[in-house]
Design a protein around this motif. Structure first.
Motif, PDB file in Angstrom:
ATOM      1  N   ASP A  56     -13.229   5.124   6.992  1.00 24.15           N
ATOM      2  CA  ASP A  56     -12.249   5.491   5.967  1.00 24.15           C
ATOM      3  C   ASP A  56     -11.481   4.231   5.606  1.00 24.15           C
ATOM      4  O   ASP A  56     -10.803   3.639   6.455  1.00 24.15           O
ATOM      5  N   VAL A  57     -11.604   3.773   4.371  1.00 21.02           N
ATOM      6  CA  VAL A  57     -11.009   2.509   3.939  1.00 21.02           C
ATOM      7  C   VAL A  57      -9.646   2.764   3.315  1.00 21.02           C
ATOM      8  O   VAL A  57      -9.499   3.607   2.429  1.00 21.02           O
ATOM      9  N   LYS A  58      -8.633   2.019   3.775  1.00 10.79           N
ATOM     10  CA  LYS A  58      -7.289   2.105   3.221  1.00 10.79           C
ATOM     11  C   LYS A  58      -6.889   0.747   2.645  1.00 10.79           C
ATOM     12  O   LYS A  58      -7.070  -0.285   3.296  1.00 10.79           O
ATOM     13  N   ASN A  59      -6.336   0.777   1.448  1.00  9.59           N
ATOM     14  CA  ASN A  59      -5.909  -0.448   0.773  1.00  9.59           C
ATOM     15  C   ASN A  59      -4.385  -0.499   0.678  1.00  9.59           C
ATOM     16  O   ASN A  59      -3.827  -0.923  -0.330  1.00  9.59           O
ATOM     17  N   PHE A  60      -3.706  -0.041   1.722  1.00 13.28           N
ATOM     18  CA  PHE A  60      -2.242  -0.086   1.744  1.00 13.28           C
ATOM     19  C   PHE A  60      -1.771  -1.543   1.758  1.00 13.28           C
ATOM     20  O   PHE A  60      -2.411  -2.400   2.356  1.00 13.28           O
ATOM     21  N   GLU A  61      -0.631  -1.783   1.125  1.00  8.67           N
ATOM     22  CA  GLU A  61      -0.030  -3.113   1.205  1.00  8.67           C
ATOM     23  C   GLU A  61       1.439  -2.976   1.574  1.00  8.67           C
ATOM     24  O   GLU A  61       2.080  -1.972   1.273  1.00  8.67           O
ATOM     25  N   GLY A  62       1.956  -3.976   2.278  1.00 11.19           N
ATOM     26  CA  GLY A  62       3.350  -3.940   2.691  1.00 11.19           C
ATOM     27  C   GLY A  62       3.501  -3.491   4.137  1.00 11.19           C
ATOM     28  O   GLY A  62       2.546  -3.455   4.914  1.00 11.19           O
ATOM     29  N   ASP A  63       4.723  -3.125   4.496  1.00 10.53           N
ATOM     30  CA  ASP A  63       5.073  -2.795   5.876  1.00 10.53           C
ATOM     31  C   ASP A  63       5.054  -1.294   6.122  1.00 10.53           C
ATOM     32  O   ASP A  63       5.684  -0.529   5.385  1.00 10.53           O
ATOM     33  N   TYR A  64       4.361  -0.893   7.176  1.00 12.50           N
ATOM     34  CA  TYR A  64       4.294   0.504   7.607  1.00 12.50           C
ATOM     35  C   TYR A  64       4.675   0.574   9.078  1.00 12.50           C
ATOM     36  O   TYR A  64       4.609  -0.426   9.800  1.00 12.50           O
ATOM     37  N   SER A  81      -2.495   4.929  -7.195  1.00 15.60           N
ATOM     38  CA  SER A  81      -3.073   5.212  -5.881  1.00 15.60           C
ATOM     39  C   SER A  81      -4.598   5.221  -5.938  1.00 15.60           C
ATOM     40  O   SER A  81      -5.270   4.628  -5.077  1.00 15.60           O
ATOM     41  N   LEU A  82      -5.161   5.886  -6.948  1.00 16.02           N
ATOM     42  CA  LEU A  82      -6.612   5.938  -7.077  1.00 16.02           C
ATOM     43  C   LEU A  82      -7.197   4.558  -7.339  1.00 16.02           C
ATOM     44  O   LEU A  82      -8.245   4.199  -6.784  1.00 16.02           O
ATOM     45  N   GLU A  83      -6.537   3.782  -8.177  1.00 10.93           N
ATOM     46  CA  GLU A  83      -7.026   2.440  -8.503  1.00 10.93           C
ATOM     47  C   GLU A  83      -7.005   1.541  -7.273  1.00 10.93           C
ATOM     48  O   GLU A  83      -7.976   0.829  -6.983  1.00 10.93           O
ATOM     49  N   LYS A  84      -5.910   1.596  -6.528  1.00 13.21           N
ATOM     50  CA  LYS A  84      -5.817   0.780  -5.319  1.00 13.21           C
ATOM     51  C   LYS A  84      -6.875   1.208  -4.304  1.00 13.21           C
ATOM     52  O   LYS A  84      -7.523   0.357  -3.670  1.00 13.21           O
ATOM     53  N   GLY A  85      -7.030   2.503  -4.122  1.00 14.69           N
ATOM     54  CA  GLY A  85      -8.011   2.991  -3.172  1.00 14.69           C
ATOM     55  C   GLY A  85      -9.416   2.573  -3.542  1.00 14.69           C
ATOM     56  O   GLY A  85     -10.200   2.122  -2.688  1.00 14.69           O
ATOM     57  N   TYR A  86      -9.750   2.702  -4.827  1.00 11.72           N
ATOM     58  CA  TYR A  86     -11.086   2.332  -5.277  1.00 11.72           C
ATOM     59  C   TYR A  86     -11.335   0.838  -5.086  1.00 11.72           C
ATOM     60  O   TYR A  86     -12.412   0.424  -4.641  1.00 11.72           O
TER      61      TYR A  86
END
Length: 304
Positions: free
Chosen positions: A89-97, A36-41
């Motif tokens: 606020d930056v989000k690096n989510f991937e996939g379907d939400y 989570s931290l790596e993706k966010g960064y």
């Protein structure tokens, strides 16, 4: 061009997990936190690259942790224009939400997660309070920017504070078209925000580990493989072929020791052991002497 007042550093918690991941089997909760931290960064760095290319007059302040009334709140990016402050606020989510109503919930695969809009609104409120405390009355506009092109949001709420990947270019053009002439007051605001930065969260949880249980030796900086060959001047990864200067590899190992074991005194023997005997003590001592200060004499000496 924007004036960067504070660049983004790698969070200490992420640095620790990066150092531990190749050397031990992380517990599930720590592995998820690391991911989570790596993706966010990574997402935040992607957005930084975009803001660096903006062409109008503004000040960009990245990665701040504030303390207000005994509670902490963090901001990814603050952009100061002449008449408005933008909180991103930056989000690096991937996939379907999906947003589900009754009650409102933000979910992935039917699993509810923290709603980024609610998080943003809390941060905006706290930032306004902070500005009021120091008598700055610029209005604040806040946005959640979904940076990952694979992110899809179903049943998205009618909310102008959410920037989807397909809207990102339009959003940046909007920012670039904001008229802005900065003065000393804007610079003082940026300096104030930076001065209030708390650094890393205090008492952040971290994995349990000991020096004895961690795997020793240098590993590839690219693929984390411990299968490396050491020549006269370079260390070469036998897995991916990545090459690294020996001095850089030694300093990377020293940096891990200082991060993971801040109470240890850095000595040639300690670094030699941590590197698994791969580098000679003579070379390690030379690198330490060139990059750190020698304290003491003889067997009691160490570097800092």
């Amino acid at each position: 061009m924007p004036t960067p007042k504070k660049s983004r550093g790698v969070p200490k918690e992420l640095l620790m997990l990066r150092a531990l991941n190749p050397r031990m089997a992380l517990a599930d909760i720590d592995r998820r936190k690391y991911y989570s931290l790596e993706k966010g960064y990574q997402g935040e760095v992607m957005f930084d690259a975009i803001t660096e290319g903006m062409k109008n007059n503004c000040i960009v302040v990245n990665d701040l942790l504030f303390k207000l009334k005994g509670k902490y709140f963090q901001t990814d990016t603050i952009i100061i224009f002449q008449k408005t402050i933008y909180l991103i606020d930056v989000k690096n989510f991937e996939g379907d939400y999906i947003y589900k109503s009754d009650p409102d919930r933000f979910c992935k695969n039917d699993t509810e997660i923290d709603d980024p809009i609610l998080q943003l609104m809390r941060s905006e409120s706290k930032l306004r309070q902070l500005l009021d405390e120091y008598r700055f009355n610029l209005p604040v506009e806040s946005y959640v920017v979904h940076i990952n092109p694979t992110f899809t949001l179903y049943i998205a709420p009618q909310n102008n504070h959410v920037i989807l990947p397909t809207q990102l270019n339009r959003f940046i053009r909007k920012l670039e078209n904001i008229p802005s002439n900065l003065n000393g007051g804007h610079q003082r605001l940026a300096d104030l925000l930076i001065s209030l930065d708390q650094g890393d969260y205090p008492n952040a949880t971290k994995p349990t580990y000991t020096h004895e249980e961690l795997k020793k030796g240098p590993y590839c900086s690219k693929c984390n493989s411990f299968s490396v060959s050491v020549g006269e001047r370079k260390m070469v990864c036998n897995t991916c072929g990545c090459q690294e200067k020996l001095e850089s590899a030694v300093l990377r190992c020293v940096g891990e020791l200082r991060l993971l074991f801040p109470k240890f005194k850095i000595t040639t023997n300690l670094v030699f052991e941590w590197c698994g005997g791969v580098f000679s003590k003579k070379m390690i001592r030379r690198v330490l002497k060139e990059n750190y200060k020698l304290i003491g004499h003889g067997q009691w000496s160490f570097f800092e």
